[in-house]
Design an enzyme around this catalytic site. Sequence first.
Site, mmCIF file in Angstrom:
data_model
loop_
_atom_site.group_PDB
_atom_site.id
_atom_site.type_symbol
_atom_site.label_atom_id
_atom_site.label_comp_id
_atom_site.label_asym_id
_atom_site.label_seq_id
_atom_site.Cartn_x
_atom_site.Cartn_y
_atom_site.Cartn_z
ATOM 1 N N GLY A 95 0.766 -1.233 0.000
ATOM 2 C CA GLY A 95 0.000 0.000 0.000
ATOM 3 C C GLY A 95 0.794 1.279 0.000
ATOM 4 O O GLY A 95 0.292 2.318 0.439
ATOM 5 N N CYS A 96 2.048 1.237 -0.483
ATOM 6 C CA CYS A 96 2.870 2.445 -0.559
ATOM 7 C C CYS A 96 3.070 2.847 -2.017
ATOM 8 O O CYS A 96 3.184 1.985 -2.898
ATOM 9 C CB CYS A 96 4.241 2.215 0.092
ATOM 10 S SG CYS A 96 4.168 1.930 1.874
ATOM 11 N N LEU A 97 3.129 4.162 -2.272
ATOM 12 C CA LEU A 97 3.346 4.638 -3.623
ATOM 13 C C LEU A 97 4.723 4.233 -4.122
ATOM 14 O O LEU A 97 4.908 3.898 -5.288
ATOM 15 C CB LEU A 97 3.202 6.163 -3.670
ATOM 16 C CG LEU A 97 1.807 6.714 -3.331
ATOM 17 C CD1 LEU A 97 1.814 8.228 -3.387
ATOM 18 C CD2 LEU A 97 0.762 6.158 -4.293
ATOM 19 N N SER A 98 5.723 4.283 -3.241
ATOM 20 C CA SER A 98 7.074 3.828 -3.565
ATOM 21 C C SER A 98 7.272 2.424 -3.004
ATOM 22 O O SER A 98 6.488 1.950 -2.186
ATOM 23 C CB SER A 98 8.114 4.781 -2.974
ATOM 24 O OG SER A 98 7.951 6.091 -3.461
#
Length: 310
Positions: A95-98
Site C-alpha cells: 500500500g505504498c506509492l514507492s
Amino acid sequence: MKFLQFATFLVLAASSDAFSFSQRRASSNVVVHMATEDNQVDLGLTPELKKVTDAFASISDEQLRYKQLLYMAQNTKEANNMPEASKVAENKVPGCLSTVYVDGVAEYSEEAGDYVINFVGDSDGLLTRGLVALLVRCLSGNTAQDIQKVDPQFIKVAQIEQSLTPGRNNGFLNMLRSMKLKALELEAAAKEEGDRPAAEAPDENVDSESTAAVVEGSGGGPKYNAIVAALQVLKPSTLSLVDNSHQHAGHAGNDMDGESHFELSIVAEAFDGLSLVKRHQLIYMMLGEIMPQIHALQIQALTPEEAERR
C-alpha cells in the site's frame, strides 16, 4: 528565523543519530504520554519518537519539515544500509506509492528485561525513505509491546501530515502497521528459540577458549576479525572464514584495503528451522555496518544436524 529553526532541528537530528541502540534499549520500557492544555492525549510514544515529534511540531514552515524528512532520508544509516538479501516479498510494505522494505532483529536486553526490536529499512523514493528513517530510528530499541502502543495520530501532532499527499500519508500508516506486525513476529521467533545470551553466559571459572567456536580459515585483517567477532553472537560450533580477495586482484570491488571477498562456512543451532534466505538475512543483520565495506560474501550456513550428514 526559519533558518534558525531548521539549523536547530539539524542539531537535534545529529544528536539523535548519536543516540546508540544500547542507549535506546536502556529506555525501551518507557512510554511517553503527550499532553495538551485541554486534555491528556495518550499517543504511546517512545522517548525518541517523542523527541522527534516535538521537534517537527516546533517548525511552523511546511517546507522546512519537508526538507528535514529529506535530510533524515540521506543521513539515517539504518535506512541506507539494508542488505539486498533482505529486500524480499515478505519484508515489503503493502500500500505504498514507492517500494518500501522493513526488516529487523530481536535482541534480549538486560536493561529492559525483555527482547527489544532493532529495525532496518529502505525505499526507492527519497521522501518515502525519510518516513522510513523516522520510524526506524524512533521505534528501534523498544519492546514489541511498546511499539504496539504508538498511536499513528502522532503524525498530526508533528504536523508531518501536512507535508504529505493522501497517498503518502496512507503509505506512512501502512509502514507503521507493518513494523508493529514485524515487531511481534520477531519477538515471537526470538522467544521460541529461547536465545537469551545473558542466561547462557559461561561460568567465570571456565576457560573461555573451551567454550569458543572452532574458527578455521585464513585472514587476520581488521574486516576479517570484525566478521568473526560479530558472528559469535550466533554461538557457532564451527566457523570457517577465508579471505579470497587476492583471487580478485584488479577486479571491480577489490579496492577495499585488500579485504573485499570472503567465503564463510558456519554451523550453528540458531539456523534450525530457518530457510536459506532467512539464514543469510540473519548473518547480514549480525554483520551490520561491515557488509557495505566488502564486495562479496559467499555463505554456507548449516545446523549441526545438517553438518553431520555431510
